[in-house]
Design an enzyme around this catalytic site. Structure first.
Site, PDB file in Angstrom:
ATOM      1  CE  LYS A  78      -4.549   0.628   0.475  1.00  0.00           C
ATOM      2  NZ  LYS A  78      -5.615  -0.333   0.134  1.00  0.00           N
TER       3      LYS A  78
HETATM    4  N1  GLU Z   1      -7.349  -0.205  -3.235  1.00  0.00           N
HETATM    5  C1  GLU Z   1      -8.047  -1.412  -3.509  1.00  0.00           C
HETATM    6  C2  GLU Z   1      -8.098  -2.302  -2.277  1.00  0.00           C
HETATM    7  O1  GLU Z   1      -7.942  -1.850  -1.164  1.00  0.00           O
HETATM    8  C3  GLU Z   1      -7.528  -2.136  -4.745  1.00  0.00           C
HETATM    9  C4  GLU Z   1      -6.109  -2.577  -4.714  1.00  0.00           C
HETATM   10  C5  GLU Z   1      -5.578  -3.092  -6.040  1.00  0.00           C
HETATM   11  O2  GLU Z   1      -6.340  -3.266  -6.975  1.00  0.00           O
HETATM   12  O3  GLU Z   1      -4.383  -3.303  -6.092  1.00  0.00           O
HETATM   13  O4  GLU Z   1      -8.380  -3.469  -2.363  1.00  0.00           O
END
Ligand code: GLU
Length: 419
Positions: free
Chosen positions: A107
């Site tokens: 993240k």
């Molecule tokens: N931000 C989204 C999540 O928390 C998608 C993450 C992604 O597709 O890599 O799942």
């Protein structure tokens, strides 16, 4: 327990700890799985189009990569912290593992308020983020995507920045997902998380023998997840009786016309003033009389202060870590069916995986193919989690964590424990 943004890390650690105890992990293995592989803090100083230079903190966490490169979105909020990003990266590890895609968890965070930036200013910030973070991003390292405060245009600028710096039109492999379709994105990615949430609700209703057409729904959050989930569940015949975002709430016991509300929101930039609805404080969403509650906003929203007001018998966690552990225990004692975030909102990262493979193979998937893959994977994993929960007499969250942690553990052991 704190109830602020870093509550996400506390919640993620707590949920892992419970799973580790249940699975009987010894402390060395526990540490090997718990500790993030990498935590980075970077300062960026983009020069905005008006000549002003600003400073922003950037955080990147690669939590685990035994199953594959780290995957997870970029969160841009004025309050994001390294702890919050660490908790969210850990959640991504379990989410990718559970939904069965060959990724680990990661993240990023950019500490700025996107609402205070013009489109050009945000582009300057995103390009500065990419330059600052470039050593940490790559198809085999960490592949970002949109998250709270970022969108597909931001992903387009990241991809452009990378290909431009390499002097080529396209990149070798997929560096970022959630791009616009014209730049190698995949059809249906934007709607994937919200639709995935609804697929898990349909599965829940099936298990509980409830007719979706007779269900009333309250949705917290009207962003990419909440608005799509509201529209999709209404399309399946449920009555959306309340919605809210951080600024305003709306209620109508006869059901809100979500398509009309979406048009109103695009035009006015606010939920306020939508005809035919009673306005309410956003926090009143938890007290609404409804069968299904979809928290699709921030983390740490369902707490000991509001859990007793919740009337819903199904809670579908569209957001990441919306329920703090103490409130989760109360819900479990009341036999509320909580579809945990790592299952409920995994549709987004699942379709990110389809985008990744599509780009690598220079393939083009149709919307029908994407939706079929998404709906069948969500239903399969829902059933796995539901069956394990029933068999072991544990909650859906505990069952989801058992499956997710066990897969990571198996990958770690299969790779070999020696360096
Ligand atoms: N931000 C989204 C999540 O928390 C998608 C993450 C992604 O597709 O890599 O799942």
């Amino acid at each position: 327990m704190e109830n602020g943004k870093s509550g996400i890390l506390t919640t993620a650690m707590y949920n892992f700890d419970v799973a580790a105890k249940r699975l009987g992990l010894d402390s060395d293995i526990r540490q090997k799985i718990l500790g993030p592989k990498e935590k980075v803090e970077i300062d960026i100083n983009p020069k905005l189009p008006n000549g002003r230079m600003i400073n922003a903190k950037v955080f990147i966490v690669r939590h685990h990569d035994a199953l594959g490169p780290a995957k997870g979105g970029i969160r841009m909020t004025p309050s994001v912290t390294l702890d919050e990003v660490t908790g969210l990266a850990m959640e991504m590890t379990w989410k990718t593992s559970l939904i069965g895609v060959p990724f680990g968890g990661g993240k990023s965070g950019i500490r700025l308020d996107p609402a205070k930036l013009t489109d050009d200013e945000k582009e300057a910030v995103i390009r500065a983020f990419e330059r600052g973070a470039s050593r940490h991003i790559g198809p085999e390292i960490y592949i970002p995507a949109p998250d709270m405060g970022t969108n597909e245009m931001d992903m387009a600028h990241i991809r452009d920045c990378i290909s431009y710096s390499q002097g080529v039109s396209i990149t070798k492999g997929c560096f970022v997902t959630g791009k616009p379709v014209i730049l190698g994105g995949i059809v249906g990615r934007r709607e994937a998380t919200g639709k995935g949430v609804v697929y898990t609700i349909l599965s829940s209703c099936e298990k509980l023998n409830k007719d979706i057409k007779k269900m009333s729904v309250a949705v917290q959050g009207f962003g990419n997840v909440g608005s799509v989930a509201a529209a999709e569940i209404a399309r399946h015949g449920a009555r959306v009786v309340a919605v809210c975002d951080a600024q305003a709430g709306l209620k109508n016991d006869d059901g809100i016309d979500i398509q009309a509300l979406e048009r109103h929101f695009v035009q006015k930039g606010t939920l306020k003033g939508f005809p035919g609805c009673k306005e309410m404080a956003p926090t009143d969403i938890f007290a609404v009389d409804c069968d299904i509650l979809i928290p699709a906003a921030a983390g740490s929203q369902i707490t000991l202060e509001n859990v007793d007001k919740i009337k819903a018998s199904i809670i579908a966690e569209g957001a990441n870590a919306p329920t703090i552990p103490e409130a989760d225990e109360v819900l479990a004692s009341r036999s509320v069916m909580v579809v945990p975030d790592i299952l409920c909102n995994a549709g987004g990262v699942f379709v990110s995986y389809l985008e990744y493979t599509q780009e690598t193979q220079r393939e083009q998937m149709t919307l029908e193919a994407v939706e079929n893959r998404l709906s069948s994977r969500m239903a399969e994993r829902f059933n796995d989690v539901y069956d394990l929960a029933a068999q072991k007499g544990i909650t859906m969250r505990q069952a989801a964590m058992d499956i997710a942690v066990s897969r990571v553990l198996e990958a770690v052991r299969t790779r070999g424990l020696l360096p």
